[in-house]
Design a protein around this motif. Structure first.
Motif, PDB file in Angstrom:
ATOM      1  N   TYR A  36     -10.484 -49.033  35.505  1.00  0.00           N
ATOM      2  CA  TYR A  36     -11.039 -50.034  36.426  1.00  0.00           C
ATOM      3  C   TYR A  36     -12.480 -50.357  36.069  1.00  0.00           C
ATOM      4  O   TYR A  36     -12.863 -51.525  35.934  1.00  0.00           O
ATOM      5  N   TRP A  37     -13.307 -49.325  35.886  1.00  0.00           N
ATOM      6  CA  TRP A  37     -14.723 -49.554  35.607  1.00  0.00           C
ATOM      7  C   TRP A  37     -14.954 -50.137  34.222  1.00  0.00           C
ATOM      8  O   TRP A  37     -15.853 -50.964  34.023  1.00  0.00           O
ATOM      9  N   MET A  38     -14.143 -49.740  33.253  1.00  0.00           N
ATOM     10  CA  MET A  38     -14.264 -50.304  31.911  1.00  0.00           C
ATOM     11  C   MET A  38     -14.053 -51.817  31.946  1.00  0.00           C
ATOM     12  O   MET A  38     -14.777 -52.599  31.325  1.00  0.00           O
ATOM     13  N   GLN A  39     -13.033 -52.237  32.686  1.00  0.00           N
ATOM     14  CA  GLN A  39     -12.729 -53.670  32.784  1.00  0.00           C
ATOM     15  C   GLN A  39     -13.741 -54.388  33.668  1.00  0.00           C
ATOM     16  O   GLN A  39     -14.120 -55.526  33.402  1.00  0.00           O
ATOM     17  N   GLN A  40     -14.174 -53.716  34.716  1.00  0.00           N
ATOM     18  CA  GLN A  40     -15.102 -54.335  35.660  1.00  0.00           C
ATOM     19  C   GLN A  40     -16.472 -54.581  35.031  1.00  0.00           C
ATOM     20  O   GLN A  40     -17.073 -55.650  35.197  1.00  0.00           O
ATOM     21  N   LEU A  41     -16.971 -53.594  34.293  1.00  0.00           N
ATOM     22  CA  LEU A  41     -18.314 -53.697  33.717  1.00  0.00           C
ATOM     23  C   LEU A  41     -18.337 -54.504  32.431  1.00  0.00           C
ATOM     24  O   LEU A  41     -19.216 -55.308  32.195  1.00  0.00           O
ATOM     25  N   HIS A  42     -17.372 -54.264  31.566  1.00  0.00           N
ATOM     26  CA  HIS A  42     -17.264 -54.917  30.255  1.00  0.00           C
ATOM     27  C   HIS A  42     -18.608 -54.841  29.527  1.00  0.00           C
ATOM     28  O   HIS A  42     -19.115 -53.761  29.296  1.00  0.00           O
ATOM     29  N   SER A  43     -19.193 -55.973  29.154  1.00  0.00           N
ATOM     30  CA  SER A  43     -20.425 -55.961  28.358  1.00  0.00           C
ATOM     31  C   SER A  43     -21.632 -55.459  29.143  1.00  0.00           C
ATOM     32  O   SER A  43     -22.679 -55.166  28.564  1.00  0.00           O
ATOM     33  N   ALA A  44     -21.511 -55.346  30.473  1.00  0.00           N
ATOM     34  CA  ALA A  44     -22.610 -54.802  31.275  1.00  0.00           C
ATOM     35  C   ALA A  44     -22.739 -53.297  31.096  1.00  0.00           C
ATOM     36  O   ALA A  44     -23.742 -52.703  31.475  1.00  0.00           O
ATOM     37  N   LEU A  45     -21.714 -52.683  30.498  1.00  0.00           N
ATOM     38  CA  LEU A  45     -21.751 -51.247  30.249  1.00  0.00           C
ATOM     39  C   LEU A  45     -22.694 -50.946  29.086  1.00  0.00           C
ATOM     40  O   LEU A  45     -22.565 -51.514  28.006  1.00  0.00           O
TER      41      LEU A  45
END
Length: 276
Positions: free
Chosen positions: A138-147
């Protein structure tokens, strides 16, 4: 009068001229046809090159978000609170995410110089319970390039090699993380304990365990007939796994979440891998 051989000679010359004309026409035609092909190939290559540059530029523009991952009781929540508040607080096993955005200051900087090192980050502590492991995707997809980066916390005192390797395998092969080449820090926590293992020992132990996990998953996939891994491949084909072969950069540090001063390496990693 023309000799009998002359018509033959003239005919022969005419035949040779025609053949030369055919060859010339063919060469011209091939040149004319090849020009659009060359131009098309050039445009394709140029498009790919520009796309690669843009992708690298976007990947290089790191976000300010950091995922804090690891098994339950590894000390993630205490580390989260220490980094955010610089004050130890009693914690319990998390069943929900701790998500906050705050100004990150270096633990070695005095109060007079805080403004010089102010660094705004978003830190997300994800529960380590196996039943909540879907939060990773979920967080990987939610953040994407913001990670910007991932900090994976390990209990160096009571290391559980197999569960840690299984979770870490999913992290290191997560498609979003691999595409953006975001770094992972293995934070070997609880170094204040007498039986705590050093980062080098933990690194060696996890390399062995990840190799076993890689072989296990490959055998399962072959048995199921899928023939491909769910995420990105881990390691190099035909070679035993080493962290140097991981699809993303991996670092190891020793830390102790009980003491803010012992988190300097973790804080420095976050500062280096997130935008200010």
């Amino acid at each position: 009068q023309l000799s009998p051989a002359q018509p033959c000679t003239g005919f022969c010359f005419e035949f040779e001229d025609t053949r030369e004309m055919d060859v010339l026409s063919k060469e011209v035609l091939e040149t004319v046809v090849s020009v659009p092909f060359i131009l098309s190939a050039f445009l394709v290559l140029a498009t790919v090159a520009v796309g690669a540059v843009l992708w690298r530029r976007r990947a290089a523009q790191r976000g300010n978000s950091v995922l804090l991952l690891g098994l339950s009781n590894a000390g993630k929540t205490l580390l989260f609170l220490q980094i955010r508040d610089s004050t130890p607080k009693p914690t319990q096993t998390s069943i929900s995410d701790n998500d906050d955005t705050f100004v990150l200051d270096s633990p070695t900087v005095d109060s007079d110089n805080k403004s010089a090192t102010a660094h705004r980050v978003r830190l997300i502590d994800v529960p380590g319970d196996a039943r909540l492991r879907s939060r990773l995707s979920y967080w990987m997809q939610q953040l994407h390039s913001a990670l910007g980066a991932v900090v994976f916390v390990v209990d160096a005192d009571e290391l559980e090699p197999l569960p840690v390797a299984q979770y870490l395998y999913d992290v290191l092969t997560a498609p979003a993380l691999v595409r953006l080449r975001r770094p992972v820090l293995i934070a070997c926590n609880k170094q204040d304990r007498l039986g705590a293992r050093t980062p080098d020992i933990i690194k060696h132990t996890l390399e062995q365990e990840l190799e076993k996990e890689r072989q296990t998953r490959r055998a399962q996939l072959e048995q199921e007939g899928t023939g491909a891994e769910g995420g990105e491949p881990l390691g190099l084909e035909g070679k035993r796994f080493e962290f140097a072969h991981a699809p993303v950069p991996v670092e190891f540090v020793a830390c102790c979440a009980n003491r803010r001063a012992d988190l300097q390496a973790v804080v420095s990693f976050i500062q280096r891998n997130t935008r200010s």
